[in-house]
Design an enzyme around this catalytic site. Structure first.
Site, short mmCIF file in Angstrom:
data_model
loop_
_atom_site.label_atom_id
_atom_site.label_comp_id
_atom_site.label_asym_id
_atom_site.label_seq_id
_atom_site.Cartn_x
_atom_site.Cartn_y
_atom_site.Cartn_z
N GLY A 81 0.82 -1.21 0.00
CA GLY A 81 0.00 0.00 0.00
C GLY A 81 0.84 1.25 0.00
CG ASN A 82 -0.42 4.64 -1.58
OD1 ASN A 82 -1.09 5.52 -1.07
ND2 ASN A 82 -0.88 3.87 -2.59
NE ARG A 83 5.04 6.52 4.71
CZ ARG A 83 5.11 5.78 5.82
NH1 ARG A 83 4.09 5.79 6.67
NH2 ARG A 83 6.18 5.06 6.07
#
Ligand code: CTP
Ligand code: CA
Length: 228
Positions: free
Chosen positions: A33-35
């Site tokens: 995933g990412n932020r």
């Protein structure tokens, strides 16, 4: 919170906004995933509704309540986000891709949880995800319906911010590219943002550090002008 007194200059416009960050499954319990928090995309949705637009918000893994007055489609992966955006684009006037889309996904998703063993783990093999923004630009260039009249993207850059942004705008064939500089307590998960909007044709609009709703309103000013 939406600032009162906005013009209804997007009345009758159908807008598609993507928000959040995609998750690419490794196995039933893990993902890449990412932020991205989704705050900027949600600010775009709220302000567009306040300006009279009919909004479809494609939300990827966002822990925020649905914005009032918008149709919300929840997705998880880049492939799901692509399908939802292409579906929503039918009859839409503009698309703003604020979501952070994973560039790669595991080539295969394990059906069962990967177990810890005595051996070193296997590498995770990745494949490229489709570039949704570039695809929209290509559809428009080729006149392949459905495609929106106005196409906008976001880019977070760390080095050579403007040069990289210009190259990205051209490569993706979009009208507007909002370029954020990451770091200094800006962008991810914060209420504030600062950016430069690169406009196809060479114009450049600086947005000073401020609430994500102010940035959103500037994006809509530019979109409304191109739709007029
Ligand atoms: N984007 C997309 N599909 C992808 C990747 C990105 O539609 N597979 C969109 C994002 O929503 C954003 C814009 O493209 O609006 C720019 O994303 P960014 O990650 O900055 O661009 P990339 O072309 O992936 O370049 P980079 O190598 O810098 O990640
Ligand atoms: Ca990327």
């Amino acid at each position: 919170r939406v600032i009162a007194g906005r013009p209804a200059d997007l009345a009758g416009r159908r807008l598609v906004i993507s928000a959040g960050g995609t998750r690419e499954a490794i196995d039933p319990v893990r993902f890449i995933g990412n932020r991205s928090s989704g705050l900027q995309g949600y600010a775009l949705a709220r302000t567009a509704v306040a300006r009279g637009a009919e909004v479809t918000l494609v939300a990827a893994n966002v822990g925020l309540p649905d914005p009032a007055g918008a149709r919300v489609v929840r997705v998880e992966s880049a492939l799901e986000l692509r399908a939802a955006v292409l579906d929503a684009v039918e009859g839409a006037d503009a698309v703003v891709m604020a979501a952070a889309v994973a560039d790669f996904r595991p080539s295969a998703r394990s059906g069962s949880k990967i177990k810890k063993t005595a051996d070193e783990p296997d590498a995770i093999h990745l494949v490229k995800n489709p570039d949704i923004l570039a695809e929209l630009g290509e559809r428009r260039r080729e006149g392949l319906k459905p495609y929106p009249r106005v196409i906008a993207g976001f880019a977070a850059e760390t080095d050579d911010v403007l040069a990289n942004g210009r190259a990205k705008l051209a490569r993706k064939g979009c009208d507007l590219l909002v370029v954020n500089q990451v770091g200094d307590g800006l962008a991810f998960g914060t209420p504030d943002n600062a950016a430069v909007v690169l406009v196809a044709g060479g114009e450049q609009v600086e947005i000073p550090r401020g609430p994500k709703e102010a940035l959103a309103d500037t994006v809509w000013d530019l979109v409304a002008a191109r739709l007029a």
